[in-house]
Scaffold this motif. Structure first.
Motif, short mmCIF file in Angstrom:
data_model
loop_
_atom_site.label_atom_id
_atom_site.label_comp_id
_atom_site.label_asym_id
_atom_site.label_seq_id
_atom_site.Cartn_x
_atom_site.Cartn_y
_atom_site.Cartn_z
N ALA A 44 9.20 14.18 -2.24
CA ALA A 44 7.91 13.87 -2.43
C ALA A 44 7.75 12.27 -2.89
O ALA A 44 6.88 11.81 -2.26
N LEU A 45 8.74 11.72 -3.29
CA LEU A 45 8.58 10.26 -3.42
C LEU A 45 8.88 9.62 -2.04
O LEU A 45 8.23 8.46 -1.79
N GLN A 46 9.93 10.25 -1.42
CA GLN A 46 10.18 9.55 -0.19
C GLN A 46 8.89 9.61 1.10
O GLN A 46 8.32 8.67 1.65
N ALA A 47 8.04 10.76 0.99
CA ALA A 47 7.03 10.70 1.92
C ALA A 47 5.79 9.64 1.28
O ALA A 47 5.08 9.07 2.02
N ALA A 48 6.04 9.67 -0.27
CA ALA A 48 4.87 8.80 -0.69
C ALA A 48 4.97 7.28 -0.38
O ALA A 48 4.16 6.60 0.14
N VAL A 49 6.42 6.90 -0.53
CA VAL A 49 6.74 5.44 0.05
C VAL A 49 6.59 5.25 1.31
O VAL A 49 5.95 4.03 1.75
N LEU A 50 6.80 6.10 2.21
CA LEU A 50 6.75 5.84 3.46
C LEU A 50 5.16 5.65 4.04
O LEU A 50 4.71 4.76 5.00
#
Length: 393
Positions: A273-279
Motif C-alpha cells: 500500500a505504501l509502495q503504490a502510494a509513493v509511486l
C-alpha cells in the motif's frame, strides 16, 4: 567467518552490479546504439528472463556437478557474457551477452547459498548466507552508481569490462579459498519444479511476488531518463542520486525483514500500500528536484522492503502445501522476482512508447503494486479460511 565467504561476496557483488547498472546507463546505451528508450529497456527484461527461465533448467541439469567446479564454471560464463557485452558492436549482440550473463546469475546464488552454509557450523549458517548476499546489497549501494559513472565518462562498454574484471577477481578467490570437498545436496529435477507449479496457493504467492516486486521496475528501469529529462538533473548527478536510492534500498531491506518476521501477510499488505502510494506521488514530485529526491528515498526503501516477507511467506506456504519441496518453491520464487523485473521493464517501455509517455511510468507501476496488494489480501483471506477449517477439524 571463513575467507571463502569473501570470495562468494565479491562474486555476488559483480553479479549484482551487472544486473542493475543498466538502469543508470539506459540513455547512454540508447544514444550510442541508436535505439529507442523502450528498446534499451529490453536489455533489463532479457536479463531478468534469462534468470527466470535459465536458472531452474540449469540447476536441474547441473545437479550432479561438483559444487566448486560448478561455481568456477558459472563465473567463467559470467565473465564471458560481460566481455561480450563490453565488445558488443550492436544492440542484438548486447542482448545475447546479457542472456549469457543471466544464465550464470540464478544458478550462482542457488549453489552459492548451499556452499556458504556448508562452510560454517550449523548455528552460523544464516549469517554465512547473509554475508554472501551482502555483496548483492553493496552492489546496489555502490556498484551501480560507480558503474553508471564509469559508463558516463568512458562509455557503457567500459562498465561491462570493469564488471568482467570483478568477475575474474571473484573467480580467483573461489579457486583459491573455497575448499574442493563440499557436500553434494540432491538435485531438484524439473519434475519437482513442475509439481510445485501445480499448487494453486503457491502459484498465487508467485503472482504476488511478480506484481508487487516488479511494479517498481516499470519506473525504476527508466529512472535515469526520468531524472534527466523530467527532474532536470545532469547525467553526472544521476549517479549520485543512485547512491541515495541504493542506501534507501539497503535500509528498507533490513526494516522489511524485521516487520515481516511474525506476520508476513499483514506486513506485505502495508508495504505494498505504501509502495503504490509513493509511486503515484512520484508522478507529481518528479518535476521538482527536492521533492523528487525525498520521494525517491521512500521509493527505494519500499522497493526491496517486501523481499524478505515475500520469501518467508512462500516458505511458509510450501511447508503447508508442498512440504517435500520447500527449497524448490523458494528457488521458484526467486524466478518470480525476476519475472516481475522483466514484466515491469517491458511494460514500462510500452508506456514510454505510448501517448502516456515517460512521466506516466511511476503511476502505472503503482497500479501493478496495487494488483500485488489485492492478491495479498486474497491470499490472507484464504489463509484464514484454511485455519478455520483446520481448527474445526
Amino acid at each position: 567467518m571463513p575467507l571463502a565467504l569473501l570470495a562468494l561476496a565479491i562474486s555476488a557483488y559483480a553479479i549484482g552490479t551487472t544486473e542493475f547498472v543498466v538502469v543508470g546507463l539506459l540513455p547512454t546505451v540508447a544514444t550510442d546504439l541508436n535505439v529507442s528508450l523502450p528498446l534499451a529497456g529490453m536489455v533489463v527484461s532479457v536479463y531478468a528472463l534469462g534468470v527466470t527461465f535459465g536458472a531452474p533448467v540449469l540447476t536441474a541439469l547441473t545437479g550432479g556437478v561438483r559444487r566448486k567446479a560448478l561455481l568456477l564454471g558459472l563465473m567463467g560464463i559470467f565473465v564471458a557474457g560481460n566481455l561480450l557485452a563490453g565488445f558488443a558492436p550492436n544492440y542484438e549482440m548486447l542482448l545475447v551477452a546479457r542472456v549469457l550473463s543471466a544464465f550464470a546469475h540464478g544458478v550462482f546464488f542457488s549453489v552459492g547459498s548451499t556452499i556458504a552454509a556448508d562452510l560454517v557450523p550449523e548455528d552460523k549458517r544464516a549469517s554465512a548466507i547473509a554475508m554472501m548476499f551482502s555483496g548483492l546489497t553493496i552492489a546496489i549501494v555502490t556498484g551501480v552508481p560507480m558503474g553508471t559513472w564509469i559508463g558516463q565518462h568512458f562509455g557503457w562498454r567500459a562498465t561491462f569490462l570493469a564488471v568482467s574484471a570483478l568477475g575474474v577477481i571473484g573467480a580467483l578467490g573461489v579457486a583459491a579459498l573455497v575448499p574442493a570437498k563440499l557436500s553434494q545436496p540432491p538435485a531438484a529435477g524439473l519434475g519437482a519444479q513442475v509439481r510445485v507449479l501445480g499448487k494453486p496457493r503457491l502459484l498465487l504467492a508467485f503472482a504476488i511476488t511478480a506484481l508487487g516486486y516488479g511494479g517498481t521496475f516499470v519506473a525504476f528501469t527508466f529512472l535515469a531518463p526520468i531524472l534527466e529529462t523530467i527532474t532536470g538533473f545532469s547525467n553526472s548527478t544521476v549517479s549520485l542520486v543512485l547512491v541515495l536510492y541504493g542506501a534507501a534500498i539497503a535500509v528498507g531491506n533490513v526494516v522489511g525483514g524485521k516487520v515481516a518476521n511474525r506476520r508476513p501477510v499483514r506486513a506485505l499488505a502495508w508495504l505494498f500500500a505504501l509502495q503504490a502510494a509513493v509511486l503515484i506521488v512520484f508522478t507529481f514530485t518528479a518535476a521538482s528536484p527536492v521533492p523528487a529526491l525525498v520521494t525517491l528515498a521512500g521509493m527505494g526503501a519500499l522497493a526491496f522492503a517486501n523481499v524478505p516477507g515475500l520469501q518467508l511467506y512462500v516458505v511458509q506456504l510450501a511447508q503447508r502445501h508442498a512440504p517435500g519441496a520447500v527449497d524448490v518453491a523458494s528457488a521458484l520464487n526467486i524466478a518470480a522476482f525476476n519475472l516481475g523485473i522483466a514484466a515491469g521493464a517491458f511494460f514500462g517501455g510500452q508506456v514510454v512508447d505510448s501517448a502516456l509517455g515517460l512521466a506516466a511510468t511511476p503511476w502505472v507501476g503503482g497500479l501493478f503494486v496495487l494488483g500485488g496488494l489485492a492478491l495479498t489480501l486474497l491470499s490472507g483471506a484464504l489463509d484464514r479460511r484454511d485455519g478455520t477449517i483446520a481448527q474445526a477439524a
